[in-house]
Design a protein around this motif. Structure first.
Motif, PDB file in Angstrom:
ATOM      1  N   LYS A  33     -52.366 -23.136 -41.334  1.00  0.00           N
ATOM      2  CA  LYS A  33     -52.525 -22.388 -42.584  1.00  0.00           C
ATOM      3  C   LYS A  33     -52.792 -23.326 -43.754  1.00  0.00           C
ATOM      4  O   LYS A  33     -53.656 -23.054 -44.605  1.00  0.00           O
ATOM      5  CB  LYS A  33     -51.273 -21.558 -42.843  1.00  0.00           C
ATOM      6  CG  LYS A  33     -51.342 -20.736 -44.128  1.00  0.00           C
ATOM      7  CD  LYS A  33     -50.063 -19.936 -44.343  1.00  0.00           C
ATOM      8  CE  LYS A  33     -50.124 -19.153 -45.648  1.00  0.00           C
ATOM      9  NZ  LYS A  33     -48.870 -18.360 -45.869  1.00  0.00           N
ATOM     10  N   ALA A  34     -52.057 -24.427 -43.821  1.00  0.00           N
ATOM     11  CA  ALA A  34     -52.239 -25.384 -44.918  1.00  0.00           C
ATOM     12  C   ALA A  34     -53.653 -25.956 -44.920  1.00  0.00           C
ATOM     13  O   ALA A  34     -54.289 -26.080 -45.980  1.00  0.00           O
ATOM     14  CB  ALA A  34     -51.206 -26.512 -44.791  1.00  0.00           C
ATOM     15  N   TYR A  35     -54.159 -26.291 -43.739  1.00  0.00           N
ATOM     16  CA  TYR A  35     -55.503 -26.869 -43.631  1.00  0.00           C
ATOM     17  C   TYR A  35     -56.562 -25.844 -44.051  1.00  0.00           C
ATOM     18  O   TYR A  35     -57.450 -26.132 -44.867  1.00  0.00           O
ATOM     19  CB  TYR A  35     -55.733 -27.322 -42.190  1.00  0.00           C
ATOM     20  CG  TYR A  35     -56.897 -28.276 -41.972  1.00  0.00           C
ATOM     21  CD1 TYR A  35     -57.575 -28.871 -43.031  1.00  0.00           C
ATOM     22  CD2 TYR A  35     -57.279 -28.608 -40.669  1.00  0.00           C
ATOM     23  CE1 TYR A  35     -58.625 -29.759 -42.796  1.00  0.00           C
ATOM     24  CE2 TYR A  35     -58.313 -29.495 -40.430  1.00  0.00           C
ATOM     25  CZ  TYR A  35     -58.986 -30.064 -41.498  1.00  0.00           C
ATOM     26  OH  TYR A  35     -60.032 -30.935 -41.261  1.00  0.00           O
ATOM     27  N   GLY A  36     -56.471 -24.636 -43.510  1.00  0.00           N
ATOM     28  CA  GLY A  36     -57.447 -23.604 -43.851  1.00  0.00           C
ATOM     29  C   GLY A  36     -57.415 -23.237 -45.321  1.00  0.00           C
ATOM     30  O   GLY A  36     -58.463 -23.052 -45.960  1.00  0.00           O
ATOM     31  N   THR A  37     -56.217 -23.139 -45.890  1.00  0.00           N
ATOM     32  CA  THR A  37     -56.073 -22.784 -47.304  1.00  0.00           C
ATOM     33  C   THR A  37     -56.649 -23.866 -48.199  1.00  0.00           C
ATOM     34  O   THR A  37     -57.352 -23.577 -49.188  1.00  0.00           O
ATOM     35  CB  THR A  37     -54.585 -22.562 -47.644  1.00  0.00           C
ATOM     36  OG1 THR A  37     -54.066 -21.507 -46.839  1.00  0.00           O
ATOM     37  CG2 THR A  37     -54.416 -22.206 -49.108  1.00  0.00           C
TER      38      THR A  37
END
Length: 463
Positions: free
Chosen positions: A93-97
């Motif tokens: 999630k952190a990477y995609g966000t």
């Protein structure tokens, strides 16, 4: 007066083979004599050294929780994903966000590139439903921890969008599919070479990996090169590929085991099968996380090879041993046309090709073990590149890292008259020096591949 002629491909091939697949020449006709008047070798003079160029970050961006940090380097993106401080889903999630909110240019670059690969895989004729079904089947085959990570990544970067639709935005399905391009769409080529013992000055191993990849119509891959550090205790590794990718194209773990994929076409041209199959690029990630030696990793990949979507080679080295995993899918094994083998430099190879140097191992885009599926007979490119490597390695007594750089960059890139090794599709040249632990990468850039690229020293996670 000299007359210049354009040489037909078959004549040029014959001339190249007669010279041991070394330096090909442009030929002029002068009365009854044929004389070389030019060379396809690069004319650029560059004095490489063993050391790589060290770059400093231009800027650094981070997710709010610190699970994803991206350093923007002059030639590539340095990404750190911290699985020690967050679970797989949180990191995904952190990477995609972070990509969605702070680097929208990544999506604008990668989404059109993905569709170029889709059109190539389906010959230009596809439906969204067919592509989505392939993506769904392969996604469900992933190990649960990778499904969690990719699912969270795709949810975050797509912001709720769905479907296969070329619109310069990432849908959920497209963000998943981009993680499995070699498994689902397959644009890779490549070659690799490992040297050690009597063939290196230090006696320690040097491994070269030439990633030939579809760069895209606008050199998209040259704009998003990435070195991704997956920080996860004893399961840590560094992947060398492209921004946003969570699978393994090339990677080295914290134990110093290096592995990289190379395509192997099927001469049987069997139909693509994904039902009941696995993504080998994600299984390779698991193997890098799990195993601390080249032999263990290679044996694991060979054992599971029947379940992969396509035949392929893997170059695998750890400083002590070097292997090529010739991974053969079940359809080919069952037809009796091939088998899976963990090949080393002592394994007998096909009649009709030669390898003349001890303490070295080479691979191109064919199995090479004697009696295995033959991708040489039908491919002049494989024959020529393998023979070139053989001649080049034989010509040097003992290699340094500098010598390996000189070897791989000796040919002009922008010419199509001969099959060259460092080609216009060479997305990344990777050199692993197991003596020092140094990993250097020559990245293709926004303007494509150059004859004498910079070799950048990149950081990797180590024990």
């Amino acid at each position: 007066m000299k007359r210049y002629i354009e040489i037909p491909a078959i004549l040029l091939l014959t001339a190249t083979l007669l010279t041991g697949c070394g330096t090909a020449s442009v030929i002029s006709v002068n009365d009854n004599a044929m004389l070389p008047v030019d060379s396809y070798n690069t004319k650029e003079i560059r004095e490489y050294t063993d050391a790589g160029i060290v770059e400093e970050p231009v800027k650094t961006i981070s997710s709010d929780d610190g699970l994803c940090v991206i350093k923007v380097m002059p030639s590539y993106y340095d990404v750190t994903l911290d699985y020690e401080k967050g679970d797989r889903a949180s990191v995904g999630k952190a990477y995609g966000t972070l990509l969605k909110e702070k680097m929208p240019e990544f999506i604008e670059t990668m989404e059109p590139y993905l569709f170029e690969n889709i059109r190539m895989a389906y010959g230009g004729n596809y439906t969204a439903e067919v592509v989505e079904e392939r993506q769904r089947i392969l996604f469900e085959s992933l190990r649960p921890e990778y499904r969690e990570e990719i699912d969270a990544f795709a949810e975050a970067i797509s912001n709720g969008g769905h479907g296969i639709n070329e619109d310069r935005e990432f849908s959920y399905e497209e963000a998943v599919l981009v993680q499995m391009i070699p498994d689902a769409l397959r644009p890779t080529c490549c070659s690799a070479l490992s040297l050690w013992g009597s063939k290196t000055v230090t006696g320690d191993m040097i491994t070269l990996r030439n990633l030939e990849w579809n760069l895209g119509s606008d050199n998209q891959m040259g704009k998003i090169n990435a070195v991704t550090h997956m920080k996860n205790g004893s399961r840590s590794l560094t992947a060398i590929s492209a921004l946003g990718l969570l699978d393994i194209i090339s990677g080295i773990n914290d134990d110093g085991v290096f592995a990289a994929i190379l395509d192997v076409g099927s001469v049987q041209r069997e139909a693509y099968v994904c039902e009941g199959k696995k993504c080998y690029t994600m299984e390779l990630r698991y193997a890098l996380e799990e195993y601390s030696s080249a032999q263990e990793l290679g044996e694991f990949m060979v054992a599971g090879s029947g379940e992969f979507t396509w035949c392929h080679n893997l170059i695998i080295t750890d400083g002590n041993d070097a292997y090529v995993a010739e991974d053969c899918v079940s359809q080919v094994v069952e037809s009796g046309k091939g088998r899976s083998v963990l090949r080393d430099n002592k394994t007998p190879i096909f009649d009709g090709i030669s390898w003349d140097s001890d303490d070295s191992l080479c691979t191109v885009n064919s199995f090479t073990t004697k009696g295995n599926q033959d991708g040489f007979t039908s491919s002049s490119s494989n024959i020529i590149r393998f023979n070139k490597y053989n001649k080049w390695v034989k010509a040097v007594d003992k290699f340094t890292v500098k010598d390996v750089k000189d070897l791989i960059t000796q040919e002009r890139v922008n010419q199509y008259e001969v099959n060259n090794i460092h080609s216009g599709g060479s997305a990344q040249l990777i050199i692993v020096d197991h003596h020092t632990g140094s990993v250097q990468v020559a990245f293709s850039g926004p303007d494509g591949v150059v004859d004498k690229p910079d070799f950048i020293e990149v950081e990797v996670i180590s024990d």
